[in-house]
Design an enzyme around this catalytic site. Structure first.
Site, PDB file in Angstrom:
ATOM      1  N   ASP A  80       0.824  -1.142  -0.089  1.00 54.21           N
ATOM      2  CA  ASP A  80      -0.028   0.063   0.084  1.00 54.21           C
ATOM      3  C   ASP A  80       0.928   1.211  -0.071  1.00 54.21           C
ATOM      4  OD1 ASP A  80      -1.971   1.755   0.396  1.00 54.21           O
ATOM      5  OD2 ASP A  80      -2.307   1.491   2.493  1.00 54.21           O
ATOM      6  N   ASP A 265      -2.027   6.210  -4.834  1.00 57.21           N
ATOM      7  CA  ASP A 265      -2.455   4.891  -3.793  1.00 57.21           C
ATOM      8  C   ASP A 265      -2.717   3.419  -4.283  1.00 57.21           C
ATOM      9  OD1 ASP A 265      -3.099   3.891  -1.274  1.00 57.21           O
ATOM     10  OD2 ASP A 265      -4.743   5.014  -0.966  1.00 57.21           O
TER      11      ASP A 265
END
Ligand SMILES: *[C@@H]1O[C@H](CO)[C@@H](O)[C@H](O)[C@H]1NC(C)=O
Ligand SMILES: *[C@@H]1O[C@H](CO)[C@@H](O)[C@H](O)[C@H]1NC(C)=O
Ligand SMILES: *[C@@H]1O[C@H](CO)[C@@H](O)[C@H](O)[C@H]1NC(C)=O
Ligand SMILES: *[C@@H]1O[C@H](CO)[C@@H](O)[C@H](O)[C@H]1NC(C)=O
Ligand SMILES: *[C@@H]1O[C@H](CO)[C@@H](O)[C@H](O)[C@H]1NC(C)=O
Length: 373
Positions: A80, A265
């Protein structure tokens, strides 16, 4: 003789140093339960706050493998770029926590390299939280063993969020603003301990499931075969976060947004726009088929979204920002763009399908180029 040894060492050092690449193949899955997936972290304060803003949309998850401890315990995780911490479910989570029980759990008692940390942690979500305590252990991935990684052992997970997701935990690749105190973000750890020579990684996500692998994170380098043309580098505008500046946004020929930050992201499926920009964008979208972002799949009637980043234009076409679904016998599309009550954008998988991205922690910049399909 001495000189020879020295040369040999120097040569070895070079191979280790300059050439070392950690390749993490990613697999993807469309979550049929259409559960919520990760969303934008509230980065306004020092704690990591994850806000879940997505409901009932089809989500694609990209995950890779790691293992933790000695002997190795295996997990699938999201790598992430939107957060800095690493966590896994713990065997100490109670039987009553179904979300935790549904996933693989880390057992510290059966790892000889486990070290206690003693701190508790909580990560906040829109609808609840994940909590547990910190531990240290050796993290194995991409063929290397990284000792002493501080990570969270989760003993409570919000059911509504984590029940249906197919990954067990998360490895944060952000720069540290949101990291737990006195812990080194994973990327920095890899750099300072010499696992990679260049403090960078690159992300390639293929659209749609069924291809294997569906993407790749290359830590320590750039794979030139996965993008077209030159990388366009732009500085990050918030220290310790992978955020760049969008100068303006145009949909078709109408300006819909001014200057705003945008986080790259991998942990978010969609492209999220600040509310004001989203409402302006909707004005250029002909017919929504209900209040769940369903739309007809007539691509021609929809505008191209032009994101101006670092003096260059990055288009997102309707084919990029619509996700096709079959409902009954009907083919419908979902707008993979959603509003978020923040003044910055989140450029998730929908953007990363189209653009190869390079995260450079030495020069504090992000490189963007059109990904090969
Ligand atoms: C972010 O967190 C702060 C502190 O808890 C809170 O005051 C603020 O409203 C939050 N912002 C958003 C957008 O949720
Ligand atoms: C992860 O490991 C499983 C076996 O545990 C394997 O089947 C799968 O292909 C691996 N996935 C990736 C992305 O390497
Ligand atoms: C954890 O590992 C210990 C030592 O191997 C074992 O006794 C225990 O049963 C394991 N716990 C769980 C929940 O698997
Ligand atoms: C951590 O949480 C546990 C369980 O709630 C509690 O018993 C313990 O005192 C906490 N430890 C610290 C250092 O806060
Ligand atoms: C979807 O949800 C149901 C009910 O919660 C569960 O039994 C099933 O395993 C879930 N499917 C996936 C792929 O997560």
């Amino acid at each position: 003789m001495l000189r020879k040894v020295f040369l040999l060492l120097a040569a070895l050092d070079q191979t280790l140093g300059s050439g070392k690449l950690l390749r993490v193949p990613l697999h993807s899955r469309i979550n049929p339960n259409k559960s919520e997936l990760f969303l934008p972290r509230n980065i306004t304060d020092g704690n990591e706050r994850l806000r879940v803003a997505l409901k009932s949309r089809q989500n694609v998850e990209y995950f890779g493998n790691i293992s933790m401890g000695t002997p190795e315990q295996h997990f699938t995780v999201i790598f992430d770029t939107g957060s800095s911490n690493t966590w896994l479910p713990s065997t100490n989570c109670p039987k009553s926590n179904a979300a935790c029980q549904r996933h693989r759990q880390y057992n510290s008692s059966s790892s000889s390299s486990h070290v206690q940390d003693g701190r508790n942690f909580t990560l906040w979500y829109g609808s609840g939280s994940v909590l547990g305590y910190l531990s240290r252990d050796t993290l194995h991935f991409a063929g290397v063993d990284v000792p002493d990684v501080v990570f969270g052992e989760v003993v409570f997970q919000q059911q509504t969020v984590f029940n249906a997701v197919s990954f067990d935990g998360l490895v944060g690749l952000s720069l540290g603003r949101l990291a737990w105190r006195n812990t080194t973000p994973f990327l920095k750890l890899l750099c300072t301990q010499g696992f990679i020579a260049e403090c960078i990684f690159s992300v390639y996500l293929r659209r749609g499931p069924g291809k294997s692998p569906s993407g790749e994170i290359l830590i320590g380098g750039i794979d030139k075969s996965l993008f077209e043309g030159q990388l366009h580098y732009v500085p990050i505008i918030l220290s310790h976060s992978w955020m760049v500046e969008i100068e303006q946004t145009v949909a078709g020929s109408t300006k819909i947004g001014d200057e705003a930050g945008a986080i790259l992201d991998t942990g978010t499926s969609l492209v999220l726009m600040p509310l004001k920009t989203y409402y302006k964008f909707l004005e250029s979208v002909p017919v929504l088929l209900g209040n769940d972002n369903y739309i007809s799949c007539k691509l021609k009637s929809l505008p191209i979204i032009y994101l101006h980043i670092g003096g260059k234009v990055f288009p997102l076409t309707p084919a990029d920002y619509l996700v096709e679904m079959v409902r009954g016998h009907e083919k419908i599309c979902i707008l993979a763009v959603a509003p978020v009550k923040m003044d910055f954008w989140v450029l998730g998988d929908v953007f990363l399908w189209r653009y190869y991205t390079v995260y450079d922690a030495t020069a504090n910049r992000i490189g963007l180029a059109k990904a090969v399909r």
